[in-house]
Design a protein around this motif. Sequence first.
Motif, short mmCIF file in Angstrom:
data_model
loop_
_atom_site.label_atom_id
_atom_site.label_comp_id
_atom_site.label_asym_id
_atom_site.label_seq_id
_atom_site.Cartn_x
_atom_site.Cartn_y
_atom_site.Cartn_z
N LEU A 88 41.53 48.84 42.98
CA LEU A 88 42.65 48.53 42.22
C LEU A 88 42.13 47.00 41.61
O LEU A 88 41.45 46.46 42.32
N VAL A 90 43.24 43.34 39.61
CA VAL A 90 44.23 42.38 39.66
C VAL A 90 43.76 41.49 38.43
O VAL A 90 42.29 41.41 38.31
N SER A 91 44.48 41.09 37.67
CA SER A 91 43.93 40.15 36.55
C SER A 91 44.97 38.91 36.44
O SER A 91 46.07 39.11 36.46
N GLU A 100 39.04 42.66 42.29
CA GLU A 100 39.14 43.89 42.84
C GLU A 100 39.46 43.91 44.37
O GLU A 100 39.09 43.11 44.90
N VAL A 101 40.26 44.92 44.75
CA VAL A 101 40.66 45.19 46.31
C VAL A 101 40.40 46.64 46.74
O VAL A 101 40.72 47.51 45.57
N ALA A 105 44.46 48.81 50.33
CA ALA A 105 45.47 47.44 50.09
C ALA A 105 46.98 48.22 49.64
O ALA A 105 48.07 47.26 50.09
N ALA A 126 44.89 50.49 38.99
CA ALA A 126 46.01 49.99 38.36
C ALA A 126 45.64 48.57 38.20
O ALA A 126 45.02 47.84 39.21
N ILE A 128 47.14 44.75 38.45
CA ILE A 128 48.14 43.99 39.02
C ILE A 128 48.16 42.82 38.30
O ILE A 128 47.11 41.86 38.51
N ARG B 112 48.50 41.03 50.87
CA ARG B 112 47.12 41.06 51.24
C ARG B 112 46.17 40.52 50.15
O ARG B 112 45.33 39.89 50.28
N PHE B 119 45.38 35.40 45.34
CA PHE B 119 45.87 35.80 44.07
C PHE B 119 47.37 35.95 44.29
O PHE B 119 47.91 36.52 45.23
#
Lengths: 139, 139
Positions: A88, A90-91, A100-101, A105, A126, A128, B112, B119
Amino acid sequence: MSELRELLRARGMRLTPQRARVLEALRTLGHGSPEQIAEAVGRDGGSVLPASTVYRALESLSELGLIGHTHVDHRTPSYHLAEHATHLHVSCRRCGWIGEVPLSAADELVDRLRDTLGFSADVAHAAIHGLCRDCAGAS
Amino acid sequence: MSELRELLRARGMRLTPQRARVLEALRTLGHGSPEQIAEAVGRDGGSVLPASTVYRALESLSELGLIGHTHVDHRTPSYHLAEHATHLHVSCRRCGWIGEVPLSAADELVDRLRDTLGFSADVAHAAIHGLCRDCAGAS
DNA sequence: TTGAATGCAAAAAATTTGCATATTG
DNA sequence: CAATATGCAAATTTTTTGCATTCAA
């Protein structure tokens, strides 16, 4: 491929070369905006697909659940194969950084959504939003 | 309100009535698209704000972290006050159904992200796509 | 065959930009 | 005052639609 055909048939839809090319482009691309997908399709040797066809293909394939999309860049949607989703995103809303993770998570969240709402979440890919380490520190 | 002014000042920005009205509209609205916000602002008694001003206000306020936005409807962004965010949204990619769950459902994910990437996630009002109970069952 | 899809062109939306002018600090 | 923001109009960009025609099943 004929499983795909059947999947479409089951809903009265057809497996057209255009839809197949969009899927193929997405497989190569990983993920991309409608425009990038149109470009990629154009590079597969066949003829160029009009934007309207790309949009319609993305829409129908989305309904089928074969592809998904997110809004990593806050503007245009980024599509990806449902099967390709392995992490997923994250931005950072400030600098645009994207990280990315692993999907794991979000396991707890996914479980909770399933338990409480019966919702099958597609957190894969997705986006986040939030602030990255640097921007959060600077504020 | 003058805390707000200072926050803006700190970045060389100004507290204009237009920005204040956009924030106010957002407070009333909860959340809305740029267009809905423009409408709401128009109903606050003052003059109508041109779309460009609304867009610019939303952009600058976003940079400040005062507001955030998501894509619940897969198309236009939906903005909300950062402080108003009290739950996260899930939306069915098939039927468009929208549900909510408390923020706490994502606590583990947030932790996490903070631990691994540093983040600061704003999952509040984040839109998670997937299939609702009915659509998941029907497929 | 025959209804779903495409291709094209035109229309609609949504967003951005240039620039003179007004305003904030 | 000086620099930031606004207002407006025009230009872009993105997405959708109508329709005759083609094509998959």
